[in-house]
Design a protein around this motif. Sequence first.
Motif, PDB file in Angstrom:
ATOM      1  N   UNK A 156     -22.435  19.031  10.472  1.00 32.08           N
ATOM      2  CA  UNK A 156     -21.182  18.448   9.971  1.00 32.08           C
ATOM      3  C   UNK A 156     -21.296  18.147   8.471  1.00 32.08           C
ATOM      4  N   UNK A 157     -22.406  17.511   8.102  1.00 32.42           N
ATOM      5  CA  UNK A 157     -22.569  17.171   6.687  1.00 32.42           C
ATOM      6  C   UNK A 157     -22.882  18.394   5.839  1.00 32.42           C
ATOM      7  N   UNK A 192     -14.216  14.600  13.265  1.00 32.23           N
ATOM      8  CA  UNK A 192     -14.622  14.459  11.864  1.00 32.23           C
ATOM      9  C   UNK A 192     -13.544  15.100  10.991  1.00 32.23           C
ATOM     10  N   UNK A 196     -17.997  22.295  14.420  1.00 31.09           N
ATOM     11  CA  UNK A 196     -18.628  20.975  14.447  1.00 31.09           C
ATOM     12  C   UNK A 196     -19.590  20.923  15.624  1.00 31.09           C
ATOM     13  N   UNK A 252     -17.719  20.780  -0.597  1.00 33.74           N
ATOM     14  CA  UNK A 252     -17.298  19.747  -1.551  1.00 33.74           C
ATOM     15  C   UNK A 252     -18.286  19.520  -2.693  1.00 33.74           C
ATOM     16  N   UNK A 286     -36.425  15.580   6.944  1.00 30.97           N
ATOM     17  CA  UNK A 286     -36.196  15.262   8.355  1.00 30.97           C
ATOM     18  C   UNK A 286     -34.929  15.926   8.912  1.00 30.97           C
ATOM     19  N   UNK A 296     -24.361  15.985  13.663  1.00 29.94           N
ATOM     20  CA  UNK A 296     -24.199  15.266  12.397  1.00 29.94           C
ATOM     21  C   UNK A 296     -24.698  16.087  11.203  1.00 29.94           C
ATOM     22  N   UNK A 297     -25.830  16.756  11.381  1.00 31.92           N
ATOM     23  CA  UNK A 297     -26.419  17.472  10.241  1.00 31.92           C
ATOM     24  C   UNK A 297     -25.570  18.676   9.842  1.00 31.92           C
ATOM     25  N   UNK A 315     -28.838  10.559  10.304  1.00 33.81           N
ATOM     26  CA  UNK A 315     -28.467  11.835   9.664  1.00 33.81           C
ATOM     27  C   UNK A 315     -27.078  11.793   9.007  1.00 33.81           C
ATOM     28  N   UNK A 316     -26.037  11.296   9.669  1.00 30.40           N
ATOM     29  CA  UNK A 316     -24.708  11.407   9.055  1.00 30.40           C
ATOM     30  C   UNK A 316     -24.592  10.635   7.756  1.00 30.40           C
ATOM     31  N   UNK A 317     -25.354   9.562   7.652  1.00 31.92           N
ATOM     32  CA  UNK A 317     -25.301   8.779   6.423  1.00 31.92           C
ATOM     33  C   UNK A 317     -26.162   9.430   5.340  1.00 31.92           C
ATOM     34  N   UNK A 318     -27.248  10.063   5.758  1.00 30.16           N
ATOM     35  CA  UNK A 318     -28.253  10.482   4.776  1.00 30.16           C
ATOM     36  C   UNK A 318     -28.129  11.937   4.316  1.00 30.16           C
ATOM     37  N   UNK A 341     -33.110  16.406   3.069  1.00 30.36           N
ATOM     38  CA  UNK A 341     -34.337  15.671   3.320  1.00 30.36           C
ATOM     39  C   UNK A 341     -35.221  16.458   4.309  1.00 30.36           C
ATOM     40  N   UNK A 367     -17.354   8.084  18.371  1.00 27.15           N
ATOM     41  CA  UNK A 367     -18.242   8.876  17.513  1.00 27.15           C
ATOM     42  C   UNK A 367     -17.756   8.946  16.070  1.00 27.15           C
ATOM     43  N   UNK A 403     -17.304   7.200   7.172  1.00 22.25           N
ATOM     44  CA  UNK A 403     -18.367   8.033   7.747  1.00 22.25           C
ATOM     45  C   UNK A 403     -17.798   9.165   8.590  1.00 22.25           C
ATOM     46  N   UNK A 450     -21.099   8.379  13.997  1.00 22.17           N
ATOM     47  CA  UNK A 450     -22.086   9.459  14.136  1.00 22.17           C
ATOM     48  C   UNK A 450     -21.920  10.093  15.510  1.00 22.17           C
ATOM     49  N   UNK A 451     -22.500  11.260  15.675  1.00 24.42           N
ATOM     50  CA  UNK A 451     -22.527  11.895  16.995  1.00 24.42           C
ATOM     51  C   UNK A 451     -23.670  11.314  17.823  1.00 24.42           C
ATOM     52  N   UNK A 457     -19.600  19.990   4.774  1.00 31.70           N
ATOM     53  CA  UNK A 457     -18.888  19.367   3.648  1.00 31.70           C
ATOM     54  C   UNK A 457     -19.715  19.433   2.357  1.00 31.70           C
ATOM     55  N   UNK A 508     -13.361  22.054  15.333  1.00 35.64           N
ATOM     56  CA  UNK A 508     -13.918  20.897  16.044  1.00 35.64           C
ATOM     57  C   UNK A 508     -13.748  21.043  17.560  1.00 35.64           C
ATOM     58  N   UNK A 553     -16.119  10.552   0.466  1.00 38.80           N
ATOM     59  CA  UNK A 553     -17.167   9.535   0.272  1.00 38.80           C
ATOM     60  C   UNK A 553     -17.496   9.366  -1.213  1.00 38.80           C
ATOM     61  N   UNK A 604     -15.067  13.645   4.978  1.00 44.91           N
ATOM     62  CA  UNK A 604     -15.928  14.567   4.234  1.00 44.91           C
ATOM     63  C   UNK A 604     -16.584  13.884   3.026  1.00 44.91           C
ATOM     64  N   UNK A 605     -17.540  14.579   2.449  1.00 46.49           N
ATOM     65  CA  UNK A 605     -18.336  13.980   1.380  1.00 46.49           C
ATOM     66  C   UNK A 605     -17.536  13.835   0.084  1.00 46.49           C
TER      67      UNK A 605
END
Lengths: 359, 453
Positions: free
Chosen positions: A90-91, B179, A84, A98, A57, A87-88, B385-388, A55, B151, B353, B154-155, A94, A110, B360, B356-357
């Motif tokens: 981190x995702x 995580x 780590x 993945x 953002x 959040x960004x 961010x962690x959700x999106x 996204x 956490x 959450x 999220x962080x 994966x 981590x 999910x 890893x994805x």
Amino acid sequence: MGRTEYLIAQKEMGRKVAAVWPARYPAELLWAHGICPAEVWDPPLEPERASGHLQPYVCGIVQRGLELLLSGGLRPADILLFPHTCDSLQNLATMVRDLGGEARRCLFFYPPKRDAGERAIAYLMAQLRDLSGELTLHVGPMNAGALEDAMELGSQRTEAMRRLYDLRAEGRLSAGNAAFYAAVRACEFLWPEDAVHSLHTFAKEQEGTPSDEAVPLVFSGVLPQPADFMEKLDGLGVRVVEDDFLGCGRRIVRRTIPAGEDPWRVLAERMQALPPCCTQGASVGDRTNFILELVRRSRARGVVILDVKFCEPELFDAPLIVAGLRESGVPVLILETEMEPRTPAGMLTRMEAFLETLS
Amino acid sequence: MSLRDKVRYRMMKDVGLPAAMGIDRLRKARRVRPRDPLFGPPLESSGALKNLMMRHYGLARYAEGAMPVAWVTSGAPVELLRAFGFYTVYPENHGAVCGARRVAPDICAEAEAAGFSQDLCSYARIDIGHALSGKTPVGKLPRPDLLFCTNNICQTILYWFKDLSHMYGIPLIVLDTPFLYGEPAAATMDYVSGQIRDMVTALERITGKPFDEARLAEVLESSRRGSELWGKVLATMRHRPAPMTIFDAFVHLAPVVSLRGLPVCERYYEGLLAELEDRVERNVAAVPGERHRLMWDNIAIWFALKPMSRFFAENGCVGVAGTYTNAWAETAHHLDLKDPWGSMARAYGLIFLNRDLEYRLDLMARIAAEYAADGLVLHSARSCKPYSVGQYDIRRKLSERLGIRTVVIEADMTDFRAYSEEQAKTRLAAFFESLEGGRDGAAAAAGGGGSGA
């Protein structure tokens, strides 16, 4: 030699290359396994392919890192390592492993998010061993004594970096800001012996008295960004005398960690001894005090916080750090960058206005 | 803690609040609201929910000074705090309330005026804005004596709570839950359970009370039962027609978030479950004429619950499942009185959450199958961010794997300045139209990043 050519040369010497995302990771362990880490912070690419996955953002570091990967710019890398950090990232880690169909081995690390004392050290040690196990699967085991040798190289690199920072803070380095950060940031991909040699050479060549007229400032934030910002500061008569950049000064252990018998423990202790960082949950008070100490030791006249847009860990701390610094009588300016290729005029105007208030 | 405050709290709990709420009920009972023909009969439990949460926030005003007060994150092992007699307030739930009452931008603006970026999590901006200004639609929140955060969701929560700790000058206890990329390593779970054990010492020091193991066992059992009941409540939506919608579930989620581990939480869900099971038996539909069953990903858009719910219903669509609502039912079965520390580490460290994805993706595929969802709505929440981050790829993968249609809508959970209703409606309308065409072409619908339904 450019970064990519250097990494290809490393591979020709029989080493492997790991692309490493920000920010804190055990470089010594990679060296011990014969792997040259090449950090992915701010490749000069516009996120085109990445925008189909992320996204708008999401911060520029994540966007550009993914762009580099998708555009094939990380082809020399044999391994991808994602510490780590937020959040960004981190995702992103994966997503790449993945969902992105990445064939190369993706590894994770981590750093504990709070100083839980002995528990954090024990957990770090367990992870270091796990990471070493993963690296062994890919590149084979470490040679006897390799970790100890790598730790020694790590000490030498830290020492060389500290000396360079000390020279600058004490007003004994004539180098401009752009040259200084080019030298420091080359360590993001240089093999440690080359890094030590390069830092020593730079210090020797640049040792001297800087201009008296330059305004000494401390910088905090993520990185010296936009790419040409340090050149612009040279032009404006600013001398960066210390920094708390996540990618630079905040990754230098500022005190000596006593050697111990267990290299895993020493490595974990070194990581925990890094300056206070928002990405690891350091308190606002500790961060403010650290920056104040940088101001005192370098006799800076003010602080500039240079944040990257959407960087949550930094943006949460910034207003409270600003308040703390101002309470201590230190002038502060906050700037935000979207990692544009050229420094926006508005950013320079704000910098100039800040300098006027200091004069 | 003062005796005067304790007596005042007791008086309000036993006399003042019940009386005030009784008067309020009588006043509202006179108002007759016309029934919305788009929906089935409203849930009778909604009244009990309102009273429960009014009582919670009402009592919170009098907790300060009467008992230790902790502000807690939604994924924290609150059982420990309950065992030490804390009154707990959940800033995330308060954020949702502010979002639903459409006051979020006003409170966020207080934080923004103090230099907090508009790009930060809007729950956090609401909380910081409240801390700076006292603004809240619930009257007053008690000043915390302790902050307690984990956490695992999220962080951001860590950055936010350490700011609060700095602003209030009070201690912050952090449970660091690494995580999980892949299955959890033994060292990771030891690290988490060890920290939970360490917290006992910290809480004994802060409260001056000795740890009561038997009390913790009671609370853990209550927490497990409450979460299990919540899971059963959600499972009623597997029935066709669904007896409630995901938008109802978002609202009825509040007790398991804020009152988990208390008997009132269990009692509330026992009542709600009985009502829903009765609806299932009688085939009472939340949306009469249900045609399409949808899954929702991410936190609710609190300020748009009603219009969104109506728009779904107008198109014969019912939200029947959600990743967010499922989170409080997902791992509670791990809670085990025989191993309180290890089981809390699993219950709180393994939530989706914090994984890893790939995990999910599998979870979402399983939920979609269990609830017979034929479409997926992904809320891309600007400030979460962690959700999106990763949703665009999740969308593509799920579409390929399940052959279902998907849509991404850009919004935020509370800050409607980051939301265009027209744009969201246009995207949803196209998505609803595509559902009428069945599953064919789902892969085409999944093409592209965030654009195109």
